[in-house]
Design a protein around this motif. Structure first.
Motif, mmCIF file in Angstrom:
data_model
loop_
_atom_site.group_PDB
_atom_site.id
_atom_site.type_symbol
_atom_site.label_atom_id
_atom_site.label_comp_id
_atom_site.label_asym_id
_atom_site.label_seq_id
_atom_site.Cartn_x
_atom_site.Cartn_y
_atom_site.Cartn_z
ATOM 1 N N LYS A 1 -29.319 -25.219 -45.134
ATOM 2 C CA LYS A 1 -30.325 -26.222 -45.503
ATOM 3 C C LYS A 1 -31.732 -25.656 -45.365
ATOM 4 O O LYS A 1 -32.551 -25.761 -46.285
ATOM 5 C CB LYS A 1 -30.164 -27.462 -44.627
ATOM 6 C CG LYS A 1 -31.193 -28.529 -44.905
ATOM 7 C CD LYS A 1 -30.991 -29.740 -44.022
ATOM 8 C CE LYS A 1 -32.070 -30.762 -44.299
ATOM 9 N NZ LYS A 1 -31.911 -31.972 -43.502
ATOM 10 N N ARG A 2 -32.020 -25.021 -44.234
ATOM 11 C CA ARG A 2 -33.359 -24.450 -44.016
ATOM 12 C C ARG A 2 -33.675 -23.360 -45.032
ATOM 13 O O ARG A 2 -34.786 -23.268 -45.534
ATOM 14 C CB ARG A 2 -33.453 -23.874 -42.608
ATOM 15 C CG ARG A 2 -33.608 -24.913 -41.551
ATOM 16 C CD ARG A 2 -33.957 -24.269 -40.221
ATOM 17 N NE ARG A 2 -33.654 -25.199 -39.145
ATOM 18 C CZ ARG A 2 -33.011 -24.880 -38.035
ATOM 19 N NH1 ARG A 2 -32.614 -23.644 -37.831
ATOM 20 N NH2 ARG A 2 -32.780 -25.783 -37.107
ATOM 21 N N GLU B 1 -34.405 -24.909 -48.509
ATOM 22 C CA GLU B 1 -35.710 -25.579 -48.497
ATOM 23 C C GLU B 1 -36.853 -24.572 -48.488
ATOM 24 O O GLU B 1 -37.866 -24.777 -49.149
ATOM 25 C CB GLU B 1 -35.812 -26.518 -47.292
ATOM 26 C CG GLU B 1 -34.974 -27.762 -47.449
ATOM 27 C CD GLU B 1 -35.022 -28.695 -46.253
ATOM 28 O OE1 GLU B 1 -35.459 -28.254 -45.154
ATOM 29 O OE2 GLU B 1 -34.615 -29.851 -46.406
ATOM 30 N N GLU B 2 -36.687 -23.469 -47.768
ATOM 31 C CA GLU B 2 -37.748 -22.471 -47.685
ATOM 32 C C GLU B 2 -37.869 -21.649 -48.963
ATOM 33 O O GLU B 2 -38.966 -21.397 -49.448
ATOM 34 C CB GLU B 2 -37.495 -21.544 -46.493
ATOM 35 C CG GLU B 2 -38.643 -20.618 -46.212
ATOM 36 C CD GLU B 2 -38.440 -19.826 -44.933
ATOM 37 O OE1 GLU B 2 -38.889 -18.658 -44.914
ATOM 38 O OE2 GLU B 2 -37.833 -20.357 -43.991
ATOM 39 N N LYS C 1 -38.499 -24.454 -52.069
ATOM 40 C CA LYS C 1 -39.519 -25.498 -51.837
ATOM 41 C C LYS C 1 -39.039 -26.865 -52.321
ATOM 42 O O LYS C 1 -39.737 -27.568 -53.053
ATOM 43 C CB LYS C 1 -40.842 -25.138 -52.523
ATOM 44 C CG LYS C 1 -41.359 -23.752 -52.213
ATOM 45 C CD LYS C 1 -41.840 -23.638 -50.799
ATOM 46 C CE LYS C 1 -42.538 -22.329 -50.570
ATOM 47 N NZ LYS C 1 -41.824 -21.405 -49.733
ATOM 48 N N ARG D 1 -36.349 -30.469 -51.109
ATOM 49 C CA ARG D 1 -35.841 -31.216 -49.963
ATOM 50 C C ARG D 1 -34.340 -31.389 -50.121
ATOM 51 O O ARG D 1 -33.871 -31.918 -51.128
ATOM 52 C CB ARG D 1 -36.528 -32.572 -49.887
ATOM 53 C CG ARG D 1 -36.176 -33.318 -48.648
ATOM 54 C CD ARG D 1 -37.346 -34.123 -48.122
ATOM 55 N NE ARG D 1 -36.828 -34.914 -47.032
ATOM 56 C CZ ARG D 1 -36.483 -36.186 -47.138
ATOM 57 N NH1 ARG D 1 -36.653 -36.818 -48.271
ATOM 58 N NH2 ARG D 1 -35.995 -36.838 -46.115
ATOM 59 N N VAL D 2 -33.570 -30.934 -49.125
ATOM 60 C CA VAL D 2 -32.112 -30.990 -49.164
ATOM 61 C C VAL D 2 -31.646 -32.264 -48.478
ATOM 62 O O VAL D 2 -32.092 -32.586 -47.376
ATOM 63 C CB VAL D 2 -31.502 -29.746 -48.476
ATOM 64 C CG1 VAL D 2 -29.999 -29.859 -48.396
ATOM 65 C CG2 VAL D 2 -31.901 -28.492 -49.217
ATOM 66 N N LEU E 1 -29.619 -32.160 -53.460
ATOM 67 C CA LEU E 1 -31.054 -32.293 -53.240
ATOM 68 C C LEU E 1 -31.464 -33.758 -53.223
ATOM 69 O O LEU E 1 -30.773 -34.620 -53.775
ATOM 70 C CB LEU E 1 -31.826 -31.560 -54.336
ATOM 71 C CG LEU E 1 -31.579 -30.067 -54.470
ATOM 72 C CD1 LEU E 1 -32.484 -29.495 -55.538
ATOM 73 C CD2 LEU E 1 -31.805 -29.356 -53.153
ATOM 74 N N HIS F 1 -36.148 -33.922 -56.767
ATOM 75 C CA HIS F 1 -36.282 -32.484 -56.545
ATOM 76 C C HIS F 1 -35.313 -31.731 -57.452
ATOM 77 O O HIS F 1 -34.199 -32.165 -57.681
ATOM 78 C CB HIS F 1 -35.986 -32.136 -55.080
ATOM 79 C CG HIS F 1 -37.049 -32.601 -54.152
ATOM 80 N ND1 HIS F 1 -38.103 -31.806 -53.767
ATOM 81 C CD2 HIS F 1 -37.244 -33.794 -53.529
ATOM 82 C CE1 HIS F 1 -38.885 -32.483 -52.948
ATOM 83 N NE2 HIS F 1 -38.379 -33.701 -52.786
#
Length: 97
Positions: free
Chosen positions: A40-41, A44-45, A48, A50-51, A83, A87
């Motif tokens: 997840k991180r 998202e990184e 860009k 949102r999961v 997502l 998004h």
């Protein structure tokens, strides 16, 4: 595995994964030891976005033959990432579908 690009290896582009794009679900091949929080991180990184949810699947390697020699493909781990509403990931998936 601190770098997110070590966790997300590549996108999975199949008929099924392309159909799931309509439901805002994206499929990636991930590092076998990565857990859902790490995935997840990383998504998202890198992208860009949102999961909302992450589902994982362990895929066993298939038997392959070349003549009389047999061997197995390596085991793999897939992540199906859902997502949040609004998004999208355009880098890989928009050109293919």
């Amino acid at each position: 595995m601190t770098d997110p690009r070590d966790i997300i290896l590549r996108p999975v582009i199949t008929e099924k994964s392309m159909q799931q794009l309509a439901e805002n679900k994206y499929t990636f091949l991930v590092h076998p030891k990565a857990n859902k929080t790490m995935i997840k991180r990383a998504v998202e990184e890198i992208f860009k976005v949102r999961v909302r949810k992450v589902n994982t699947v362990k895929v066993r390697g298939k038997l392959r033959r070349v003549g009389r020699y047999a061997g197995y493909q390596p085991d793999a781990k897939k992540a199906i990432v859902t997502l949040a509403e609004g998004h999208r990931i355009k880098e890989f998936f928009e050109d293919v579908s």
